[in-house]
Design a protein around this motif. Structure first.
Motif, mmCIF file in Angstrom:
data_model
loop_
_atom_site.group_PDB
_atom_site.id
_atom_site.type_symbol
_atom_site.label_atom_id
_atom_site.label_comp_id
_atom_site.label_asym_id
_atom_site.label_seq_id
_atom_site.Cartn_x
_atom_site.Cartn_y
_atom_site.Cartn_z
ATOM 1 N N GLY A 77 -16.163 -13.128 4.600
ATOM 2 C CA GLY A 77 -15.351 -13.932 5.509
ATOM 3 C C GLY A 77 -14.067 -14.477 4.906
ATOM 4 O O GLY A 77 -13.310 -15.183 5.563
ATOM 5 N N VAL A 78 -13.820 -14.156 3.629
ATOM 6 C CA VAL A 78 -12.535 -14.509 3.023
ATOM 7 C C VAL A 78 -11.512 -13.539 3.592
ATOM 8 O O VAL A 78 -11.784 -12.346 3.731
ATOM 9 C CB VAL A 78 -12.579 -14.368 1.480
ATOM 10 C CG1 VAL A 78 -11.197 -14.539 0.881
ATOM 11 C CG2 VAL A 78 -13.551 -15.374 0.882
ATOM 12 N N ARG A 79 -10.338 -14.063 3.964
ATOM 13 C CA ARG A 79 -9.350 -13.169 4.549
ATOM 14 C C ARG A 79 -8.518 -12.522 3.464
ATOM 15 O O ARG A 79 -8.109 -13.169 2.508
ATOM 16 C CB ARG A 79 -8.456 -13.949 5.512
ATOM 17 C CG ARG A 79 -9.270 -14.794 6.451
ATOM 18 C CD ARG A 79 -8.382 -15.490 7.425
ATOM 19 N NE ARG A 79 -8.494 -14.867 8.723
ATOM 20 C CZ ARG A 79 -7.535 -14.888 9.641
ATOM 21 N NH1 ARG A 79 -6.389 -15.448 9.378
ATOM 22 N NH2 ARG A 79 -7.738 -14.328 10.803
ATOM 23 N N VAL A 80 -8.288 -11.232 3.628
ATOM 24 C CA VAL A 80 -7.485 -10.488 2.662
ATOM 25 C C VAL A 80 -6.147 -10.162 3.329
ATOM 26 O O VAL A 80 -6.109 -9.704 4.473
ATOM 27 C CB VAL A 80 -8.220 -9.208 2.220
ATOM 28 C CG1 VAL A 80 -7.338 -8.366 1.313
ATOM 29 C CG2 VAL A 80 -9.532 -9.558 1.513
ATOM 30 N N SER A 81 -5.065 -10.434 2.616
ATOM 31 C CA SER A 81 -3.728 -10.284 3.184
ATOM 32 C C SER A 81 -2.888 -9.341 2.327
ATOM 33 O O SER A 81 -2.893 -9.440 1.106
ATOM 34 C CB SER A 81 -3.063 -11.662 3.258
ATOM 35 O OG SER A 81 -1.740 -11.555 3.727
ATOM 36 N N ILE A 82 -2.183 -8.429 2.971
ATOM 37 C CA ILE A 82 -1.313 -7.496 2.239
ATOM 38 C C ILE A 82 0.047 -8.162 2.041
ATOM 39 O O ILE A 82 0.795 -8.354 2.991
ATOM 40 C CB ILE A 82 -1.134 -6.180 3.021
ATOM 41 C CG1 ILE A 82 -2.504 -5.582 3.366
ATOM 42 C CG2 ILE A 82 -0.277 -5.198 2.229
ATOM 43 C CD1 ILE A 82 -2.433 -4.414 4.346
ATOM 44 N N ASP A 83 0.343 -8.530 0.796
ATOM 45 C CA ASP A 83 1.553 -9.293 0.475
ATOM 46 C C ASP A 83 2.739 -8.350 0.250
ATOM 47 O O ASP A 83 2.552 -7.178 -0.083
ATOM 48 C CB ASP A 83 1.295 -10.097 -0.803
ATOM 49 C CG ASP A 83 2.176 -11.334 -0.901
ATOM 50 O OD1 ASP A 83 3.039 -11.531 -0.019
ATOM 51 O OD2 ASP A 83 1.997 -12.106 -1.861
ATOM 52 N N ASP A 84 3.940 -8.879 0.427
ATOM 53 C CA ASP A 84 5.172 -8.140 0.106
ATOM 54 C C ASP A 84 5.263 -6.796 0.809
ATOM 55 O O ASP A 84 5.799 -5.835 0.255
ATOM 56 C CB ASP A 84 5.280 -7.901 -1.418
ATOM 57 C CG ASP A 84 5.525 -9.185 -2.179
ATOM 58 O OD1 ASP A 84 5.981 -10.159 -1.561
ATOM 59 O OD2 ASP A 84 5.257 -9.212 -3.387
ATOM 60 N N PHE A 85 4.734 -6.717 2.021
ATOM 61 C CA PHE A 85 4.758 -5.424 2.711
ATOM 62 C C PHE A 85 6.203 -4.987 2.957
ATOM 63 O O PHE A 85 7.023 -5.769 3.437
ATOM 64 C CB PHE A 85 3.999 -5.476 4.041
ATOM 65 C CG PHE A 85 3.897 -4.123 4.681
ATOM 66 C CD1 PHE A 85 2.968 -3.201 4.238
ATOM 67 C CD2 PHE A 85 4.782 -3.744 5.684
ATOM 68 C CE1 PHE A 85 2.900 -1.932 4.787
ATOM 69 C CE2 PHE A 85 4.716 -2.470 6.239
ATOM 70 C CZ PHE A 85 3.778 -1.574 5.785
ATOM 71 N N GLY A 86 6.471 -3.731 2.632
ATOM 72 C CA GLY A 86 7.832 -3.217 2.798
ATOM 73 C C GLY A 86 8.568 -3.085 1.484
ATOM 74 O O GLY A 86 9.698 -2.614 1.453
#
Ligand code: C2E
Ligand code: CA
Ligand code: CA
Ligand code: CA
Length: 277
Positions: free
Chosen positions: A172-181
């Motif tokens: 349930g920890v959210r994973v986020s894709i950083d610096d996309f682009g």
């Protein structure tokens, strides 16, 4: 030799790999920074694109060096990674972020916190277990934590097959894709990443209000992310014109100097009190 015995050791192990004298000095200082309490977390609000309500905060590391003043994480994180200090520093960030969120929660402020994880940290096979036990020790729901990682770090981790990201996602920890682009955005791989959030890098935000093509790229990224059930955050929002285009393009959450700069925990509490809820 000039700087004494302990430095001669570093010279032997790291000079061959091309570390500059400045980096060697910095890593020496960084080793002591933790014990001396020179590191701190600052927090930058993320707000919902539509109502402007607080969506969460991102924890950003700060180092107040006794002689050099504030040193940017863009400078010392790479040094920490190179000299094997990122594990300890990363653990400290996880602990501090959880402690802060628990303290806010006790004061009635329920706030999600995002931490930045480096690729080096993801190589620790017990990382997920340690993050989850830290959350539990502070009595926090896993959904209050977001882990921001670059696409490259995520791809590496998945190829290593160590399963840290899946473990976090499943808990349930959210994973986020950083610096996309900013990386080699291999769009076809996006759906294989166990991420529930995509953060559009500032470099993609710049110009969206004046450049038709920049706007077209933005709009298609938002559509793609939504089709993959990911929430979209835009970072580095500095102007009202950008805010408007980003909201119209369907970004869910915005972050940037237009709303607030990173600030210490006390200042953040004051900032929240002055906001619409
Ligand atoms: P990032 O994850 O992309 O974080 C966003 C950076 O943009 C932060 O810089 C933030 O202060 C800055 N920023 C926010 N809004 C604006 C804006 O409107 N305009 C502009 N020009 N900049 C804005 P900061 O704090 O210097 O951090 C730099 C990088 O250092 C971060 O980039 C992140 O990759 C890394 N970092 C920071 N804290 C940590 C940490 O605890 N662990 C690890 N591994 N990396 C960290
Ligand atoms: Ca980040
Ligand atoms: Ca960025
Ligand atoms: Ca998913």
């Amino acid at each position: 030799k000039r700087s004494g015995g302990s430095c001669a050791l570093c010279y032997d192990t790291h000079m061959a790999s091309g570390a500059s004298a400045d980096q060697l000095q910095l890593q020496q200082d960084l080793r002591e920074a933790l014990q001396r309490g020179e590191l701190a977390l600052h927090f930058q609000p993320k707000v919902s694109a539509l109502g402007g309500t607080l969506h969460g905060v991102e924890a950003l590391l700060r180092w107040r060096h006794p002689e050099r003043g504030m040193i940017s994480p863009a400078v010392f994180i790479p040094v920490a990674e190179r000299f094997g200090l990122i594990g300890r520093i990363g653990d400290w960030v996880i602990e501090q972020a959880c402690e802060q969120v628990a303290s806010w929660q006790a004061q009635g402020l329920v706030c999600r916190v995002a931490i930045n994880l480096s690729a080096h940290q993801l190589r620790q096979p017990d990382l997920a277990r340690r993050i989850l036990s830290t959350l539990e020790r502070h009595g926090l729901e896993p959904s209050l934590l977001v882990c921001e990682l670059t696409e490259t770090a995520m791809m590496e981790s998945i190829q290593d097959g160590c399963g840290v990201l899946d473990e976090l996602d499943a808990a349930g920890v959210r994973v986020s894709i950083d610096d996309f682009g900013t990386g080699y955005s291999s769009l076809s791989y996006l759906r294989r990443l166990p991420a529930s959030q995509l953060k559009i890098d500032r470099s993609m935000v710049i110009g969206v209000d004046v450049d038709r093509q920049a706007r077209a790229v933005l709009e298609s990224v938002v559509k793609l992310a939504h089709a993959l059930d990911m929430e979209v955050v835009a970072e580095g929002v500095e102007t009202e014109a950008q805010r408007q285009v980003l909201a119209e393009a369907g970004c869910d959450v915005l972050q940037g100097y237009l709303f607030a700069r990173p600030m210490d925990a006390m200042a953040l509490q004051d900032w929240v009190r002055g906001r619409p809820t």
